[in-house]
Structures are given as C-alpha cells and as structure tokens.
Design an enzyme around this catalytic site. Sequence first.
Site, PDB file in Angstrom:
ATOM      1  N   GLN A   8      87.807   1.033  11.248  1.00  0.00           N
ATOM      2  CA  GLN A   8      87.943   2.239  12.069  1.00  0.00           C
ATOM      3  C   GLN A   8      87.638   1.931  13.527  1.00  0.00           C
ATOM      4  O   GLN A   8      86.640   1.273  13.839  1.00  0.00           O
ATOM      5  CB  GLN A   8      87.024   3.364  11.588  1.00  0.00           C
ATOM      6  CG  GLN A   8      87.373   4.664  12.317  1.00  0.00           C
ATOM      7  CD  GLN A   8      86.391   5.796  12.090  1.00  0.00           C
ATOM      8  OE1 GLN A   8      85.261   5.737  12.564  1.00  0.00           O
ATOM      9  NE2 GLN A   8      86.828   6.813  11.356  1.00  0.00           N
ATOM     10  N   GLU A  37      86.836  15.136  14.773  1.00  0.00           N
ATOM     11  CA  GLU A  37      85.377  15.312  14.883  1.00  0.00           C
ATOM     12  C   GLU A  37      84.885  15.478  16.325  1.00  0.00           C
ATOM     13  O   GLU A  37      83.704  15.291  16.609  1.00  0.00           O
ATOM     14  CB  GLU A  37      84.642  14.144  14.187  1.00  0.00           C
ATOM     15  CG  GLU A  37      84.200  14.449  12.763  1.00  0.00           C
ATOM     16  CD  GLU A  37      85.338  14.511  11.734  1.00  0.00           C
ATOM     17  OE1 GLU A  37      86.502  14.211  12.084  1.00  0.00           O
ATOM     18  OE2 GLU A  37      85.067  14.896  10.588  1.00  0.00           O
ATOM     19  N   TYR A  57      85.614  13.640  18.911  1.00  0.00           N
ATOM     20  CA  TYR A  57      85.483  12.398  19.674  1.00  0.00           C
ATOM     21  C   TYR A  57      86.566  12.315  20.769  1.00  0.00           C
ATOM     22  O   TYR A  57      87.364  13.233  20.948  1.00  0.00           O
ATOM     23  CB  TYR A  57      85.548  11.190  18.724  1.00  0.00           C
ATOM     24  CG  TYR A  57      84.296  11.013  17.881  1.00  0.00           C
ATOM     25  CD1 TYR A  57      83.067  10.758  18.489  1.00  0.00           C
ATOM     26  CD2 TYR A  57      84.337  11.086  16.499  1.00  0.00           C
ATOM     27  CE1 TYR A  57      81.912  10.582  17.735  1.00  0.00           C
ATOM     28  CE2 TYR A  57      83.184  10.916  15.726  1.00  0.00           C
ATOM     29  CZ  TYR A  57      81.981  10.663  16.351  1.00  0.00           C
ATOM     30  OH  TYR A  57      80.832  10.491  15.606  1.00  0.00           O
ATOM     31  N   HIS A 112      81.647  17.610  16.032  1.00  0.00           N
ATOM     32  CA  HIS A 112      80.216  17.453  15.754  1.00  0.00           C
ATOM     33  C   HIS A 112      79.386  18.567  16.378  1.00  0.00           C
ATOM     34  O   HIS A 112      78.304  18.871  15.909  1.00  0.00           O
ATOM     35  CB  HIS A 112      79.714  16.093  16.232  1.00  0.00           C
ATOM     36  CG  HIS A 112      80.133  14.972  15.308  1.00  0.00           C
ATOM     37  ND1 HIS A 112      80.109  15.089  13.940  1.00  0.00           N
ATOM     38  CD2 HIS A 112      80.591  13.729  15.563  1.00  0.00           C
ATOM     39  CE1 HIS A 112      80.534  13.972  13.395  1.00  0.00           C
ATOM     40  NE2 HIS A 112      80.844  13.126  14.354  1.00  0.00           N
ATOM     41  N   GLU A 158      54.824  14.986   2.446  1.00  0.00           N
ATOM     42  CA  GLU A 158      56.134  14.468   2.837  1.00  0.00           C
ATOM     43  C   GLU A 158      56.909  13.899   1.654  1.00  0.00           C
ATOM     44  O   GLU A 158      57.820  13.102   1.833  1.00  0.00           O
ATOM     45  CB  GLU A 158      56.019  13.371   3.908  1.00  0.00           C
ATOM     46  CG  GLU A 158      55.202  13.735   5.109  1.00  0.00           C
ATOM     47  CD  GLU A 158      55.939  14.648   6.059  1.00  0.00           C
ATOM     48  OE1 GLU A 158      57.029  14.294   6.488  1.00  0.00           O
ATOM     49  OE2 GLU A 158      55.411  15.746   6.331  1.00  0.00           O
ATOM     50  N   LEU A 159      56.516  14.299   0.453  1.00  0.00           N
ATOM     51  CA  LEU A 159      57.231  13.772  -0.710  1.00  0.00           C
ATOM     52  C   LEU A 159      58.642  14.327  -0.738  1.00  0.00           C
ATOM     53  O   LEU A 159      58.876  15.486  -0.483  1.00  0.00           O
ATOM     54  CB  LEU A 159      56.506  14.200  -1.992  1.00  0.00           C
ATOM     55  CG  LEU A 159      57.315  13.935  -3.276  1.00  0.00           C
ATOM     56  CD1 LEU A 159      57.405  12.449  -3.540  1.00  0.00           C
ATOM     57  CD2 LEU A 159      56.715  14.661  -4.445  1.00  0.00           C
ATOM     58  N   ALA A 196      62.676  13.461  -2.963  1.00  0.00           N
ATOM     59  CA  ALA A 196      63.294  12.648  -4.019  1.00  0.00           C
ATOM     60  C   ALA A 196      63.690  11.276  -3.495  1.00  0.00           C
ATOM     61  O   ALA A 196      63.703  10.297  -4.245  1.00  0.00           O
ATOM     62  CB  ALA A 196      64.508  13.386  -4.584  1.00  0.00           C
TER      63      ALA A 196
HETATM   64  P1  NAP Z   1      55.540  20.678   2.953  1.00  0.00           P
HETATM   65  O1  NAP Z   1      56.883  20.368   3.473  1.00  0.00           O
HETATM   66  O2  NAP Z   1      54.435  19.751   3.235  1.00  0.00           O
HETATM   67  O3  NAP Z   1      55.171  22.126   3.526  1.00  0.00           O
HETATM   68  C1  NAP Z   1      53.991  22.759   3.198  1.00  0.00           C
HETATM   69  C2  NAP Z   1      53.887  24.054   3.989  1.00  0.00           C
HETATM   70  O4  NAP Z   1      52.688  24.687   3.622  1.00  0.00           O
HETATM   71  C3  NAP Z   1      53.861  23.858   5.464  1.00  0.00           C
HETATM   72  O5  NAP Z   1      54.686  24.846   6.063  1.00  0.00           O
HETATM   73  C4  NAP Z   1      52.395  24.053   5.840  1.00  0.00           C
HETATM   74  O6  NAP Z   1      52.419  24.646   7.114  1.00  0.00           O
HETATM   75  C5  NAP Z   1      51.901  24.969   4.757  1.00  0.00           C
HETATM   76  N1  NAP Z   1      50.510  24.729   4.385  1.00  0.00           N
HETATM   77  C6  NAP Z   1      49.887  23.551   4.166  1.00  0.00           C
HETATM   78  N2  NAP Z   1      48.603  23.732   3.817  1.00  0.00           N
HETATM   79  C7  NAP Z   1      48.404  25.060   3.802  1.00  0.00           C
HETATM   80  C8  NAP Z   1      47.278  25.883   3.525  1.00  0.00           C
HETATM   81  N3  NAP Z   1      46.097  25.359   3.178  1.00  0.00           N
HETATM   82  N4  NAP Z   1      47.425  27.209   3.633  1.00  0.00           N
HETATM   83  C9  NAP Z   1      48.604  27.741   3.975  1.00  0.00           C
HETATM   84  N5  NAP Z   1      49.696  27.026   4.242  1.00  0.00           N
HETATM   85  C10 NAP Z   1      49.599  25.693   4.161  1.00  0.00           C
HETATM   86  O7  NAP Z   1      55.545  20.862   1.416  1.00  0.00           O
HETATM   87  P2  NAP Z   1      56.578  21.612   0.451  1.00  0.00           P
HETATM   88  O8  NAP Z   1      57.275  22.728   1.134  1.00  0.00           O
HETATM   89  O9  NAP Z   1      55.794  21.907  -0.753  1.00  0.00           O
HETATM   90  O10 NAP Z   1      57.628  20.532   0.149  1.00  0.00           O
HETATM   91  C11 NAP Z   1      57.261  19.376  -0.568  1.00  0.00           C
HETATM   92  C12 NAP Z   1      58.216  18.318  -0.243  1.00  0.00           C
HETATM   93  O11 NAP Z   1      59.454  18.519  -0.878  1.00  0.00           O
HETATM   94  C13 NAP Z   1      58.491  18.328   1.250  1.00  0.00           C
HETATM   95  O12 NAP Z   1      57.710  17.380   1.917  1.00  0.00           O
HETATM   96  C14 NAP Z   1      59.904  18.060   1.356  1.00  0.00           C
HETATM   97  O13 NAP Z   1      60.171  16.770   1.869  1.00  0.00           O
HETATM   98  C15 NAP Z   1      60.482  18.143  -0.051  1.00  0.00           C
HETATM   99  N6  NAP Z   1      61.524  19.116   0.013  1.00  0.00           N
HETATM  100  C16 NAP Z   1      62.506  18.901   0.881  1.00  0.00           C
HETATM  101  C17 NAP Z   1      63.505  19.797   1.000  1.00  0.00           C
HETATM  102  C18 NAP Z   1      64.605  19.579   1.972  1.00  0.00           C
HETATM  103  O14 NAP Z   1      65.249  20.501   2.382  1.00  0.00           O
HETATM  104  N7  NAP Z   1      64.893  18.368   2.383  1.00  0.00           N
HETATM  105  C19 NAP Z   1      63.511  20.929   0.228  1.00  0.00           C
HETATM  106  C20 NAP Z   1      62.470  21.128  -0.670  1.00  0.00           C
HETATM  107  C21 NAP Z   1      61.478  20.204  -0.750  1.00  0.00           C
HETATM  108  P3  NAP Z   1      51.128  25.012   7.970  1.00  0.00           P
HETATM  109  O15 NAP Z   1      50.099  23.954   7.627  1.00  0.00           O
HETATM  110  O16 NAP Z   1      51.591  25.004   9.371  1.00  0.00           O
HETATM  111  O17 NAP Z   1      50.761  26.378   7.516  1.00  0.00           O
END
Ligand code: NAP
Length: 668
Positions: A100, A164, A166, A252, A651-652, A654
Amino acid sequence: MSYPHLLAPLNLGHVTLRNRVMMGSMHTGLEERGDWPRVAAFYAARARGGAGLIVTGGMAPNEEGGVFPGAAGLYTAQDIANHRGVTDGVHAEGGLIAMQILHAGRYAYGPKCVGPSALKSPISPFPPIALDGPGIEKQISDMVTAAVRAREAGYDGVEIMGSEGYFLNQFLAEQTNPRDDDWGGSYENRMRLPVELVSRIRTAVGADFILIYRISLIDLVPGGSTWLQVVQLGRAIEAAGASMLNTGIGWHEARVPTIATSVPRAAFTWLTARLRPEVSIPVITSNRINTPDLAETILAAGQADMVSMARPFLADPDFVAKAASGRTARIAPCIACNQACLDHTFSGKLTSCLVNPRACHELDLPVTPAALALRIAVVGSGPAGLSAALEADRRGHLVTLFESADQIGGQLNLAAKIPGKEEFLGLLDWFKTEVAGSGITLRLKERANEATLADFDEVILATGVTPRDPGLPSTPEAQVLAYADVLNGAPVGRRVAVIGAGGIGFDVAEFLVHQGISPTLDFATWAAEWGVGDPALTPGGLAEPAPHPAARQVWLLQRRAEKPGRGLGKTTGWIHRAALAAKGVQMWGGVSYLGATEQGLRIARDGQEQMLEVDTVVICAGQLPERGLADRLIALGRAVHIIGGADVAAELDAKRAIDQGTRLAARL
Ligand code: NAP
Ligand code: SF4
C-alpha cells in the site's frame, strides 16, 4: 457451511488470485523497527494461512507524506532488499502481496505535511503546507516511484490509498480543496490528482501488475463526496488503469465509528454493492466483516467480488485455511476491540492482537513442544486461565482446568451482555471449541483447594477479581446493586446512579440506557443513532442523528476531578463517551459519595452537596485481586503462578490476561 464463492479464484487477467479473501492493510510498526525477519514472518504466516491477496501496511512515498516522522517507505536499495525478503517469504507460501502506498497529506503527524490547502485537520496539530503546481507534480512523481520500487521489490501490485481522508481524498472534497487552479474548483479538477496518479502508475509499472485503488464510498464528513461523484471517480479510476477498487469508509476525522466493535457487521457493504454495477473491474468490500460465513453471504449475494478483512488476520493467520478445511469454529475471532492493534499503533507500540498475542510476535513467541510433559493445574477459566491452559495443552502438557461456575469464560460472560459487545459471544464460543478440541480436562463447578492441587507439578492461579466495596453508607431501603447483579438481570429503576466510571461503569451505563434491540444488531437503529445517511441524498452521507430515547436516566460518576472516560481505549474511548452523551447520560467527575437512601444518592460536587434522586445505585468501583487460594497455598510453601486479575486487578483487561496466560504457559 461450505464456501464456494469465498474460495473461488479471481482472474485479474495477468494473474489469478486463489480465492476472494484479501488481507487488508494494517500498520504493524515492525517495518519502522527495521525488524525485517519479523515482517517477513508475519506476512508469510498469513500467506501460509491462505489469504488470496495480502496488502501491506501503508508505506510512505516521501518524507512529507508519511503518517508520522520516520514512517517506513521504499527509498534506498537496502529498503528494496528488505522488502524483497517479505515478498519472497509470501511467494514461497503460494501467496500474493501488494504494497500500500499511503500519502497522509494533512493527516501526516509532522510540520512538513502538505495538502491541497493550508487548512489544518481537526485531528492533527500541524497545518499543512499548501502545495503549488510543482509541489503536486513532486507528490505524483514520488508515488509513482514508490510503485516502481514496489515492483522491483517483488510485490505483485500496489494499493493506492485514496480514502479515509488522506491526501488524495483531501483533493476530492470541496472543503479541503478550495484551489482555483487545474487541481481544484470543479469536481473534474478535484479528482484529477487521483486519476492522473493511477494513470501514471499504470504506465510506469506495466500491464502485468495489480493496481488497487481504495475509494471512499461514504466520507461521513460535512462537504464530502456525493454518490454521483463517487461513481464518476470510480469509472475514471477504472479507465485510468486500476485493476480493482477497494472500499474505504469515513475520514479519520469523522465523528462516526466505522470499524469499532459496536459497528454492525458489514455495515457498509450496501455501498460496495451499489458501486459494483457501475464499473466493470472487481470491487472489494470491507469494514466489520470477520467471519467466513458473512463473507460468503456477501459474495453469494453479488454485493462484491472480493472481501477485505484486516484485523481478522491478526486474530488468526489461518483464517482461510481453517474455513477451507471445515474448521471454521476454530478460527480465533477478531472482536473488533482495537485494544492491541489500533490502540497500540496510536500509542507508538507494536501491533498485536488481544485474542492472539502471537500476532507480530511470530518469531519471539513460537509454539515449542515442552521438553517434559508436566501435570499442570489451572484454576479459573477467565481469559487468563483459558489462555494458559490452551497454550500448555498445545505444548504437550497434561492440563486440568478448574472452574467453580457451570461454564467457562469468567468476566467475558458479563462483557458479552453489553449492547455493542456482542462479538464477545464469538470469543466465548471459540474458547469453548478450543477447550473441547484440546486434551484439557475441564472440571466445571469445582472449587480447587489445597488437597485437589496437591499432585500437580505446576499450579497456575487465574482466580480473577472481586468487586471493590467502596463502603458507601446506605440505609436498608436504598437499592444498591453490584454491577454483576445488574448485568445478570436484577431489576433496576428508571433513574440510576453508577458509582465508578471505569471500563465497567461505562459498559453498565450502556447496558442501562438501552433496552430492546442492540443498535449493533440492527443497522437502521445504529445508523439513526450516529447520523449515517446516504451519500446519494447528502454529501458525505451524513444525516441528522436521531438516537432512540434512553431507557433510563443515568448519572455516571467518579471521584477524580476529570472528565470520565479518559482511561478508555485510545481509538474507542470517544465512541463510548459520544454514545452515552447521545443518550443523555450525565458524566460527572469530582464527586464524593455521602450515602444512599430511599430518596437517592447524596453526593458532593464542587463543594456543593446535592441529592441525586435516583431509584438505584450501581457499584462499579473497580476490582481487587482474588487471592484467597493463592495465600493458602503459599502459606503451605507451594510455588504457584498467579496471572490475570488475581495477579494485578488494576487496569486489568482481557488483552493483558490473555497475553500473560499465553506467555507463562509458553515457558513452562
Ligand atoms: P477501573 O477501570 O479501574 O475503574 C474503577 C472505577 O471505580 C473508577 O472510575 C474509579 O474512579 C472508581 N473507584 C475506585 N475506587 C473507588 C472507591 N473506593 N469508591 C468509589 N469509586 C471508586 O475498573 P473497572 O471499571 O472495574 O474495570 C476493570 C477493568 O476492565 C478495567 O481496567 C478495564 O480495562 C476493563 N474493561 C475495559 C473495558 C473497555 O472498554 N476497554 C470495558 C470494561 C472493562 P475514582 O477513583 O475516580 O472514583
Ligand atoms: Fe481484532 Fe481486537 Fe485483535 Fe485488533 S486486538 S485484531 S480488534 S481482536
């Protein structure tokens, strides 16, 4: 299903493609690292897997046209020799490969970028240098030279990136091309550059060389091409000597998703089908096609002559070979998440694949048989445990997989319930097929313990996570629910506060505002949500968005005083934010939670206390590692491997889970 149309050869005159599957262009980042054996191994694996025609990632024709400074191109004899290694590798596997040529125009990330005018793109910090006549001639000449060098390097053809948004696309649109010389003004003048380019490349490379032009069928930006202009361009490109027309969708800078997982499958193939009778060269369709069944249906219906799939070849290099040999269910599915491919590209990281961590790591992560077959226990069948178990089995170990639930998949089962994440169902199906077809002993509904694990040589703990309890003070009358209960069907009121705006908070909000059919499963609903119209009716195919009213009023809250959603995927976060905004979701940062009562959720925001009058509060406050078993085993002196959320819950996702599980088992 058999695939008579998909597997039918395609005669291009001087050459016949072995089937109707094109591996579409993707940037991997390997070329820029100068790691040519890995580039060759990457493409050779896809040729071995049966792709009818491979198109490489975009190669810059010159410094100013590169997507970013240092973008790979064919400039020197050494470059040509490096690419020769790639083409030889593909040919040795019976494949064909086109290079490309990508001139980014004003999208080039650098101060030397050029364009038809000095108008800066909304997604780039650099205003382009407006080209004068000789400047345009130089760009044409450099692109022709790139095509000639591609031929010297052994490529079977080139694809000219004309979509796209470009460089070439920028000349077509009135709003980016306000010139009043021979290259601007009327549409004939605006399309002169791409047509001239194709004609000159054809003259330079000769008749026996594949020349694909990627044409934008729907620009999805204001002032984009009309359908009549698309057809006019397609015919002129054919007359100029192109062998095939590939489909490009959306600039984009468009505010409409075009390849994300929430885009319906084959959402734009109706446009390829409409172009097909207007030209006599083969047309190729693309975007959100990821199964051989869908590709076969498209071809059988006469909507296209060939189907381009790009990311599916990261997920499984053997896509075609598996389809052809009756092993379709064993194709690792691309779930269109962008997490390890495009998100990596846009963060300057090497491309790989969430589903297949071997993509672009063919040489440094080979499957090697184990020297000694070990008895390995894997506890937990989420993505980390499944990947570890499958890799260990592949290597010849004797694997037992323990799962306390009645089905495998862990958190993937929850993800699959989110509207717009239906592709996760395909991933779950694939994991089930792989486990069933492996030598793994699966022990469902069984909680492994110290005794059951005593006799194994290695123990891998993928026990996952437990939701964090934020300790919200609440009265007994308050309805406070865990996110998993909501996704598993617990009744939820009309007004909802979601505590936590991470990936899961966003997913839960999406789940709550939808009811009935997911837009991803219904093109008309999806198109109305995003304002996708018909280029025959409005230039660029934009329509007024008309989202279906939200099923609930939702507040998505976080404590951090910043805009929620900043940590979402680089290329997909904006889609989640825009989708929720369109449903009227209030996304608030800087919130403290004071307590939940029957009246709702009491919060403080910007120092002001207020009562959010909600019926339900849903907790999505992140996760903690589930380490109970690990702690007990370690206390007994057992050496264990801890992976996935049980290792690090923060930050877990899949991607990390699958990568970690695979890499651990690859070295046991
Ligand atoms: P997360 O991304 O770490 O978010 C946790 C949320 O809870 C944050 O908004 C945090 O914000 C809040 N929090 C943390 N401790 C708290 C407390 N003690 N009291 C109240 N709020 C609190 O975790 P998750 O949403 O459970 O997701 C888990 C993982 O699954 C993520 O890291 C993500 O990578 C993955 N996932 C990704 C996607 C995607 O779209 N790519 C979709 C679903 C899941 P504050 O601390 O500012 O309140
Ligand atoms: Fe597909 Fe996601 Fe893999 Fe990219 S990372 S190829 S989108 S599954």
